[in-house]
Design an enzyme around this catalytic site. Structure first.
Site, PDB file in Angstrom:
ATOM      1  N   SER A 288       0.806  -1.221   0.000  1.00 14.44           N
ATOM      2  CA  SER A 288       0.000   0.000   0.000  1.00 14.44           C
ATOM      3  C   SER A 288       0.842   1.276   0.000  1.00 14.44           C
ATOM      4  CB  SER A 288      -0.970  -0.027   1.180  1.00 14.44           C
ATOM      5  OG  SER A 288      -1.886   1.023   1.079  1.00 14.44           O
ATOM      6  N   HIS A 289       0.707   2.092   1.032  1.00 13.72           N
ATOM      7  CA  HIS A 289       1.367   3.400   1.050  1.00 13.72           C
ATOM      8  C   HIS A 289       2.736   3.337   1.710  1.00 13.72           C
ATOM      9  CE1 HIS A 289      -1.283   2.579   4.381  1.00 13.72           C
ATOM     10  NE2 HIS A 289      -0.434   3.233   5.145  1.00 13.72           N
TER      11      HIS A 289
ATOM     12  N   ASP B 266      -2.417   6.579  -3.531  1.00 10.35           N
ATOM     13  CA  ASP B 266      -1.290   5.962  -2.830  1.00 10.35           C
ATOM     14  C   ASP B 266      -0.611   4.864  -3.660  1.00 10.35           C
ATOM     15  OD1 ASP B 266      -3.297   4.058  -2.637  1.00 10.35           O
ATOM     16  OD2 ASP B 266      -2.573   3.308  -0.716  1.00 10.35           O
TER      17      ASP B 266
ATOM     18  N   ASP C  13      -0.822   1.635  -4.051  1.00 14.74           N
ATOM     19  CA  ASP C  13      -1.604   0.644  -4.793  1.00 14.74           C
ATOM     20  C   ASP C  13      -2.926   1.187  -5.317  1.00 14.74           C
ATOM     21  OD1 ASP C  13      -2.547   0.841  -2.184  1.00 14.74           O
ATOM     22  OD2 ASP C  13      -3.400  -1.171  -2.223  1.00 14.74           O
TER      23      ASP C  13
ATOM     24  N   ASP D 226      -5.624   2.712  -3.873  1.00  9.50           N
ATOM     25  CA  ASP D 226      -6.942   2.646  -3.231  1.00  9.50           C
ATOM     26  C   ASP D 226      -7.272   3.873  -2.384  1.00  9.50           C
ATOM     27  OD1 ASP D 226      -5.185   1.964  -1.231  1.00  9.50           O
ATOM     28  OD2 ASP D 226      -6.142   0.060  -0.709  1.00  9.50           O
ATOM     29  N   ARG D 227      -6.268   4.673  -2.025  1.00  7.29           N
ATOM     30  CA  ARG D 227      -6.573   5.860  -1.220  1.00  7.29           C
ATOM     31  C   ARG D 227      -6.685   7.113  -2.096  1.00  7.29           C
ATOM     32  NH1 ARG D 227      -3.558   5.673   4.638  1.00  7.29           N
ATOM     33  NH2 ARG D 227      -4.171   3.549   5.146  1.00  7.29           N
TER      34      ARG D 227
ATOM     35  N   LYS E 185     -11.436   0.037  -1.560  1.00  4.53           N
ATOM     36  CA  LYS E 185     -11.533   1.469  -1.742  1.00  4.53           C
ATOM     37  C   LYS E 185     -10.842   1.818  -3.055  1.00  4.53           C
ATOM     38  CE  LYS E 185      -7.900   1.773   1.697  1.00  4.53           C
ATOM     39  NZ  LYS E 185      -7.801   1.476   3.120  1.00  4.53           N
TER      40      LYS E 185
HETATM   41  C1  G1P Z   1      -5.142   2.310   8.949  1.00  3.01           C
HETATM   42  C2  G1P Z   1      -6.318   3.248   8.795  1.00  3.01           C
HETATM   43  C3  G1P Z   1      -7.566   2.461   8.440  1.00  3.01           C
HETATM   44  C4  G1P Z   1      -7.314   1.634   7.184  1.00  3.01           C
HETATM   45  C5  G1P Z   1      -6.075   0.776   7.376  1.00  3.01           C
HETATM   46  C6  G1P Z   1      -5.706   0.017   6.096  1.00  3.01           C
HETATM   47  O1  G1P Z   1      -5.380   1.397   9.999  1.00  3.01           O
HETATM   48  O2  G1P Z   1      -6.531   4.000   9.972  1.00  3.01           O
HETATM   49  O3  G1P Z   1      -8.638   3.336   8.258  1.00  3.01           O
HETATM   50  O4  G1P Z   1      -8.410   0.819   6.894  1.00  3.01           O
HETATM   51  O5  G1P Z   1      -4.960   1.590   7.746  1.00  3.01           O
HETATM   52  O6  G1P Z   1      -5.446   0.884   5.024  1.00  3.01           O
HETATM   53  P1  G1P Z   1      -4.847   1.597  11.505  1.00  3.01           P
HETATM   54  O7  G1P Z   1      -3.348   1.759  11.419  1.00  3.01           O
HETATM   55  O8  G1P Z   1      -5.486   2.837  12.037  1.00  3.01           O
HETATM   56  O9  G1P Z   1      -5.272   0.370  12.236  1.00  3.01           O
HETATM   57 ZN    ZN Z   2      -3.400   1.457  -0.368  1.00  2.00          ZN
END
Ligand code: G1P
Ligand code: ZN
Length: 543
Positions: free
Chosen positions: A113-114, A277, A279, A281-282, A376
């Site tokens: 992801s990010h 981001d 991948d 999705d954000r 997302k």
């Molecule tokens: C974080 C974000 C949450 C998201 C997740 C995965 O999780 O707050 O909304 O779904 O990354 O992308 P957290 O680190 O707060 O558990």
């Molecule tokens: Zn992502």
């Protein structure tokens, strides 16, 4: 075909979450490591014989190596068809779409992801099931259990294939289709949105800056925004996916997408700024001179979605994660549709979307999506904004002001305290949990507590119960502070403090967020003893 059976041993499989198994590249490069995880996935999913598997990733370092191996292994494990994004590229929402569109058994998405990428950074593998969404907990539990007993993995003994050439090749008994990474996804977007209307707005001079952050959305954004919608060349910035994301964190927030933020606040700002981001999705949404919080974005999109082609029939319901502001609730109320409050994490939306109970959903952490896929979707969120603006022909700022004048405004911020010693973070949560029953009625400055609880969720579809999902302190008048520990942090514990102040329509709608939240920030510290427990007087990140 020759199938290699490689003896191996149980490994540090660590329970994969819905975001998969994320590890340093160096960990994934150990002999058998990726193979053990992939084989553990294949060992627990039924129905592989004759089935289709989708494979793609965000292009980060090590992507191609693992994709080649995953193809050999899928073929040896009985899949009949394997669909792979060209060059190994598929955004997470695009992979979700391919799984659904072609009736795949599931998909392997290679991404962290990010998180940053590169030889010393992160890699990840996650498995999505046939509805296109992340594997549910019972599947990830079974995968984890398998990692603890695995003793061999299977692969077809064959050299790597050309991942860049579109077409079909045989690998063992499987046909491997290398497909255009963007085409099916772009076609879905054309079904959902009136591209002609957005194109006309662009032709009338409306300008866009999209920062792909050198990550996976580059090819999607270039095809959709520049080629199909006619935005000027250069609209997409950092549009080439790089293995190390150009040494940046591909995380579209005000810290890592600061360049875009500064541009949008400058006199040279285009009409609309957005980023996605690693991948895809954000999303980050910024109008000329106007940042839109993800919570507000969800509410504003929900209030206007009926203006976009794919949502003309209206919304069945809205879902938001608990820490996301209540702005969307007021829209749901006005529309006469349900609003679901779920625990943090996209997986809780899947059931609601599958059951047709919600159409649009979102999280304060820059995730927004709808029932078009089961992830997302960053580019989708940008397109929905553009479709609405093309219909209303007003600025982002004007749309926001109009929204607040109607529904009131939820001033919002999240304060993160990172890398805390785990015992200290746990002690803070334990002490606050114990104090909750005595909080109602207490006042902190001008704020009086109306209610306080530990959030738990009963899934309305399958009845499953999720407890301890964050501590909520609600004040009279609709303001709120939420405390929870991150489930995705990698170093120590991360405390997230979510601050929300509600100002009703007719109230102070045009103020600066930090000033509006000052009383809540002091109250949060007094209530939870953040400084006392952690020694920290300032958050590390404010978003
Ligand atoms: C974080 C974000 C949450 C998201 C997740 C995965 O999780 O707050 O909304 O779904 O990354 O992308 P957290 O680190 O707060 O558990
Ligand atoms: Zn992502």
């Amino acid at each position: 075909m020759t199938v290699l059976t490689v003896a191996t041993a149980p490994f540090d499989g660590q329970k994969p979450g819905t975001s998969g198994l994320r590890k340093k590249v160096k960990v994934y490069q150990q002999p058998n490591y990726a193979e053990n995880f992939i084989q553990s996935v294949f060992d627990v999913v039924d129905g592989k014989e004759g089935a289709l598997l989708v494979i793609g990733g965000d292009g980060r370092y090590h992507n191609r190596t693992v994709i080649q191996q995953a193809i050999r292994m899928a073929a040896a494990n009985g899949f009949a068809r394997i669909m792979v994004g060209q060059g190994g590229i598929l955004s997470t929402p695009a992979a979700s779409h391919l799984i659904r569109k072609y009736g795949a058994l599931g998909g392997l998405i290679l991404s962290a992801s990010h998180n940053p990428g590169g030889p010393d950074e992160d890699f990840g593998i996650k498995y999505n099931v046939s509805n296109g969404g992340p594997a549910p907990e019972k599947v990830t539990d079974a995968i984890y259990a398998r990692t603890q007993t695995i003793d061999h993995w299977l692969a077809v003994d064959t050299p790597g294939i050309d991942l860049d050439r579109i077409g079909t090749v045989q690998v063992g008994g499987a046909s491997v289709e290398i497909v255009d990474s963007v085409a099916d996804y772009a076609a879905l977007m054309e079904e959902l949105f009136d591209f002609g209307a957005i194109r006309a707005m662009a032709a009338d001079g409306f300008t866009l800056a999209f920062d792909a952050m050198s990550a996976v959305t580059g090819p999607y954004a270039t095809e959709i925004f520049e080629r199909r919608l006619g935005f000027a060349p250069g609209t997409v910035r950092n549009g080439t996916p790089l293995e190390d994301f150009g040494h940046h964190h591909p995380d579209p927030n005000l810290v890592h997408a600061k360049e875009l933020y500064d541009l949008m606040m400058s006199t040279d700002a285009p009409d609309f700024g957005a980023a996605s981001d690693g991948d895809g999705d954000r999303n980050l949404i910024i109008g000329k001179g106007r940042f839109i919080t993800p919570s507000d974005s969800l509410a504003m999109l929900a209030a206007n979605a009926h203006l976009a082609k794919g949502y003309r029939g209206g919304l069945k319901g809205i879902a938001r994660s608990m820490p996301t502001s209540a702005a969307a609730d007021r829209v749901a109320q006005a529309l006469g549709i349900p609003c679901f409050e779920t625990p943090t994490g996209w997986k809780f939306f899947g059931n609601l979307l599958d059951a047709g109970m919600a159409t649009i959903c979102g999280e304060e952490s820059a995730g927004t999506g709808s029932d078009h896929v089961r992830e997302k979707d960053g580019v989708w969120a940008v397109l929905l904004w553009l479709a609405i603006l093309a219909e209303r022909r007003i600025s982002v700022d004007a749309l926001a002001r109009d929204h607040w004048a109607r529904f009131g405004r939820n001033y919002y911020a999240r304060h993160d305290y990172e890398a805390l010693p785990t015992d200290k973070a746990n002690a803070l949560i334990a002490a606050l949990t114990a104090a909750l029953p005595a909080l109602p009625g207490q006042s902190f400055g001008p704020l009086t507590i109306a209610a306080a609880d530990s959030f738990s969720y009963a899934d309305p579809v399958d009845g499953s119960l999720s407890a301890n999902q964050g501590l909520r302190v609600l004040f009279e008048g609709g303001s709120r502070v939420v405390f929870r520990l991150s489930g995705t942090g990698t170093e120590g514990a991360t405390l997230r403090v979510y601050l929300e102040r509600y100002e009703p329509a007719g109230g102070a709608l045009d103020e600066e967020t930090p000033a509006m939240l000052a009383d809540l920030i002091s109250a949060a510290d007094a209530i939870a003893g953040i400084a006392r427990h952690t020694g920290r007087t300032e958050p590390d990140v404010v978003t």
